[in-house]
Design a protein around this motif. Sequence first.
Motif, PDB file in Angstrom:
ATOM      1  N   LEU A 174       0.809  -1.217   0.000  1.00  0.00           N
ATOM      2  CA  LEU A 174       0.000   0.000   0.000  1.00  0.00           C
ATOM      3  C   LEU A 174       0.847   1.274   0.000  1.00  0.00           C
ATOM      4  O   LEU A 174       0.317   2.370   0.153  1.00  0.00           O
ATOM      5  CB  LEU A 174      -0.932  -0.004   1.219  1.00  0.00           C
ATOM      6  N   PHE A 175       2.173   1.133  -0.143  1.00  0.00           N
ATOM      7  CA  PHE A 175       3.133   2.240  -0.177  1.00  0.00           C
ATOM      8  C   PHE A 175       3.050   3.107   1.077  1.00  0.00           C
ATOM      9  O   PHE A 175       3.100   4.337   0.998  1.00  0.00           O
ATOM     10  CB  PHE A 175       2.936   3.106  -1.431  1.00  0.00           C
ATOM     11  N   LYS A 176       2.965   2.489   2.242  1.00  0.00           N
ATOM     12  CA  LYS A 176       2.955   3.220   3.507  1.00  0.00           C
ATOM     13  C   LYS A 176       4.394   3.441   3.972  1.00  0.00           C
ATOM     14  O   LYS A 176       5.240   2.539   3.905  1.00  0.00           O
ATOM     15  CB  LYS A 176       2.175   2.447   4.579  1.00  0.00           C
ATOM     16  N   ASN A 177       4.690   4.648   4.464  1.00  0.00           N
ATOM     17  CA  ASN A 177       6.050   5.000   4.876  1.00  0.00           C
ATOM     18  C   ASN A 177       6.516   4.169   6.069  1.00  0.00           C
ATOM     19  O   ASN A 177       7.690   3.824   6.167  1.00  0.00           O
ATOM     20  CB  ASN A 177       6.124   6.486   5.189  1.00  0.00           C
ATOM     21  N   TRP A 178       5.626   3.831   6.985  1.00  0.00           N
ATOM     22  CA  TRP A 178       6.007   3.082   8.183  1.00  0.00           C
ATOM     23  C   TRP A 178       6.409   1.637   7.855  1.00  0.00           C
ATOM     24  O   TRP A 178       7.078   0.975   8.651  1.00  0.00           O
ATOM     25  CB  TRP A 178       4.866   3.061   9.198  1.00  0.00           C
ATOM     26  N   ALA A 179       6.038   1.130   6.673  1.00  0.00           N
ATOM     27  CA  ALA A 179       6.304  -0.265   6.337  1.00  0.00           C
ATOM     28  C   ALA A 179       7.786  -0.537   6.067  1.00  0.00           C
ATOM     29  O   ALA A 179       8.263  -1.647   6.295  1.00  0.00           O
ATOM     30  CB  ALA A 179       5.475  -0.677   5.132  1.00  0.00           C
ATOM     31  N   ARG A 180       8.507   0.477   5.601  1.00  0.00           N
ATOM     32  CA  ARG A 180       9.930   0.270   5.296  1.00  0.00           C
ATOM     33  C   ARG A 180      10.741  -0.091   6.534  1.00  0.00           C
ATOM     34  O   ARG A 180      11.445  -1.110   6.526  1.00  0.00           O
ATOM     35  CB  ARG A 180      10.513   1.499   4.600  1.00  0.00           C
ATOM     36  N   PRO A 181      10.695   0.701   7.617  1.00  0.00           N
ATOM     37  CA  PRO A 181      11.484   0.296   8.785  1.00  0.00           C
ATOM     38  C   PRO A 181      10.960  -0.973   9.446  1.00  0.00           C
ATOM     39  O   PRO A 181      11.739  -1.732  10.030  1.00  0.00           O
ATOM     40  CB  PRO A 181      11.383   1.494   9.726  1.00  0.00           C
ATOM     41  N   VAL A 182       9.661  -1.244   9.334  1.00  0.00           N
ATOM     42  CA  VAL A 182       9.120  -2.476   9.921  1.00  0.00           C
ATOM     43  C   VAL A 182       9.642  -3.691   9.153  1.00  0.00           C
ATOM     44  O   VAL A 182       9.998  -4.705   9.749  1.00  0.00           O
ATOM     45  CB  VAL A 182       7.572  -2.432   9.941  1.00  0.00           C
ATOM     46  N   TYR A 183       9.702  -3.601   7.818  1.00  0.00           N
ATOM     47  CA  TYR A 183      10.253  -4.687   7.008  1.00  0.00           C
ATOM     48  C   TYR A 183      11.724  -4.917   7.349  1.00  0.00           C
ATOM     49  O   TYR A 183      12.161  -6.063   7.513  1.00  0.00           O
ATOM     50  CB  TYR A 183      10.091  -4.371   5.522  1.00  0.00           C
ATOM     51  N   LEU A 184      12.475  -3.849   7.483  1.00  0.00           N
ATOM     52  CA  LEU A 184      13.884  -3.961   7.853  1.00  0.00           C
ATOM     53  C   LEU A 184      14.036  -4.573   9.239  1.00  0.00           C
ATOM     54  O   LEU A 184      14.882  -5.446   9.458  1.00  0.00           O
ATOM     55  CB  LEU A 184      14.551  -2.589   7.793  1.00  0.00           C
ATOM     56  N   ALA A 185      13.202  -4.161  10.187  1.00  0.00           N
ATOM     57  CA  ALA A 185      13.265  -4.715  11.540  1.00  0.00           C
ATOM     58  C   ALA A 185      12.934  -6.199  11.539  1.00  0.00           C
ATOM     59  O   ALA A 185      13.581  -6.994  12.238  1.00  0.00           O
ATOM     60  CB  ALA A 185      12.313  -3.955  12.463  1.00  0.00           C
ATOM     61  N   ALA A 186      11.938  -6.613  10.763  1.00  0.00           N
ATOM     62  CA  ALA A 186      11.583  -8.029  10.682  1.00  0.00           C
ATOM     63  C   ALA A 186      12.742  -8.835  10.107  1.00  0.00           C
ATOM     64  O   ALA A 186      13.036  -9.939  10.577  1.00  0.00           O
ATOM     65  CB  ALA A 186      10.334  -8.216   9.838  1.00  0.00           C
ATOM     66  N   PHE A 187      13.409  -8.270   9.113  1.00  0.00           N
ATOM     67  CA  PHE A 187      14.565  -8.936   8.510  1.00  0.00           C
ATOM     68  C   PHE A 187      15.681  -9.109   9.540  1.00  0.00           C
ATOM     69  O   PHE A 187      16.276 -10.176   9.655  1.00  0.00           O
ATOM     70  CB  PHE A 187      15.035  -8.101   7.317  1.00  0.00           C
ATOM     71  N   VAL A 188      15.951  -8.064  10.305  1.00  0.00           N
ATOM     72  CA  VAL A 188      17.037  -8.106  11.298  1.00  0.00           C
ATOM     73  C   VAL A 188      16.669  -8.999  12.491  1.00  0.00           C
ATOM     74  O   VAL A 188      17.513  -9.747  12.985  1.00  0.00           O
ATOM     75  CB  VAL A 188      17.394  -6.678  11.759  1.00  0.00           C
ATOM     76  N   VAL A 189      15.421  -8.952  12.935  1.00  0.00           N
ATOM     77  CA  VAL A 189      15.004  -9.767  14.082  1.00  0.00           C
ATOM     78  C   VAL A 189      15.061 -11.246  13.740  1.00  0.00           C
ATOM     79  O   VAL A 189      15.351 -12.077  14.597  1.00  0.00           O
ATOM     80  CB  VAL A 189      13.588  -9.356  14.557  1.00  0.00           C
ATOM     81  N   PHE A 190      14.812 -11.599  12.481  1.00  0.00           N
ATOM     82  CA  PHE A 190      14.825 -13.004  12.095  1.00  0.00           C
ATOM     83  C   PHE A 190      16.233 -13.583  12.045  1.00  0.00           C
ATOM     84  O   PHE A 190      16.409 -14.786  12.206  1.00  0.00           O
ATOM     85  CB  PHE A 190      14.133 -13.187  10.746  1.00  0.00           C
ATOM     86  N   LEU A 191      17.257 -12.759  11.851  1.00  0.00           N
ATOM     87  CA  LEU A 191      18.630 -13.252  11.719  1.00  0.00           C
ATOM     88  C   LEU A 191      19.122 -14.085  12.905  1.00  0.00           C
ATOM     89  O   LEU A 191      19.802 -15.091  12.698  1.00  0.00           O
ATOM     90  CB  LEU A 191      19.580 -12.094  11.440  1.00  0.00           C
ATOM     91  N   PRO A 192      18.821 -13.710  14.162  1.00  0.00           N
ATOM     92  CA  PRO A 192      19.310 -14.542  15.273  1.00  0.00           C
ATOM     93  C   PRO A 192      18.697 -15.933  15.334  1.00  0.00           C
ATOM     94  O   PRO A 192      19.172 -16.789  16.073  1.00  0.00           O
ATOM     95  CB  PRO A 192      18.925 -13.745  16.521  1.00  0.00           C
ATOM     96  N   LEU A 193      17.655 -16.215  14.570  1.00  0.00           N
ATOM     97  CA  LEU A 193      17.052 -17.545  14.577  1.00  0.00           C
ATOM     98  C   LEU A 193      17.902 -18.583  13.855  1.00  0.00           C
ATOM     99  O   LEU A 193      17.804 -19.770  14.143  1.00  0.00           O
ATOM    100  CB  LEU A 193      15.660 -17.503  13.938  1.00  0.00           C
ATOM    101  N   TYR A 194      18.727 -18.165  12.923  1.00  0.00           N
ATOM    102  CA  TYR A 194      19.492 -19.115  12.122  1.00  0.00           C
ATOM    103  C   TYR A 194      20.389 -20.038  12.939  1.00  0.00           C
ATOM    104  O   TYR A 194      20.450 -21.231  12.650  1.00  0.00           O
ATOM    105  CB  TYR A 194      20.297 -18.393  11.048  1.00  0.00           C
ATOM    106  N   PRO A 195      21.116 -19.569  13.963  1.00  0.00           N
ATOM    107  CA  PRO A 195      21.934 -20.517  14.723  1.00  0.00           C
ATOM    108  C   PRO A 195      21.120 -21.589  15.441  1.00  0.00           C
ATOM    109  O   PRO A 195      21.604 -22.691  15.684  1.00  0.00           O
ATOM    110  CB  PRO A 195      22.665 -19.634  15.742  1.00  0.00           C
TER     111      PRO A 195
END
Length: 101
Positions: A38-59
């Motif tokens: 929907l081209f919402k401005n708040w979605a960009r940092p939320v997508y980035l945060a989801a990407f970063v939060v998921f990284l510690p799950l890999y180990p």
Amino acid sequence: EYAYEVEPEIEGVALFVVAVFGLISLLLAVPSFIGLLLFKNWARPVYLAAFVVFLPLYPFLGVTVYSGVSQIFYDLSVMASGAILALLYFSPVSEWYKKGI
């Protein structure tokens, strides 16, 4: 069978940590996908945060066995995530999010 011999099962505190990180990632990812569409401005940092939060799950995933086809799709998804982040912040598309079309 080798993977089960090498890696113990996830249980106790490790299982709780994986569940919490997984839930947080899911709660961040789903709304961010909708916001990006929907081209919402708040979605960009939320997508980035989801990407970063998921990284510690890999180990915690331990030893995994992939087929060639599944490895191709995994690599494509990682490259697509990087391309999406690059487009969101460093392309003319980023102007659409600032305007909130």
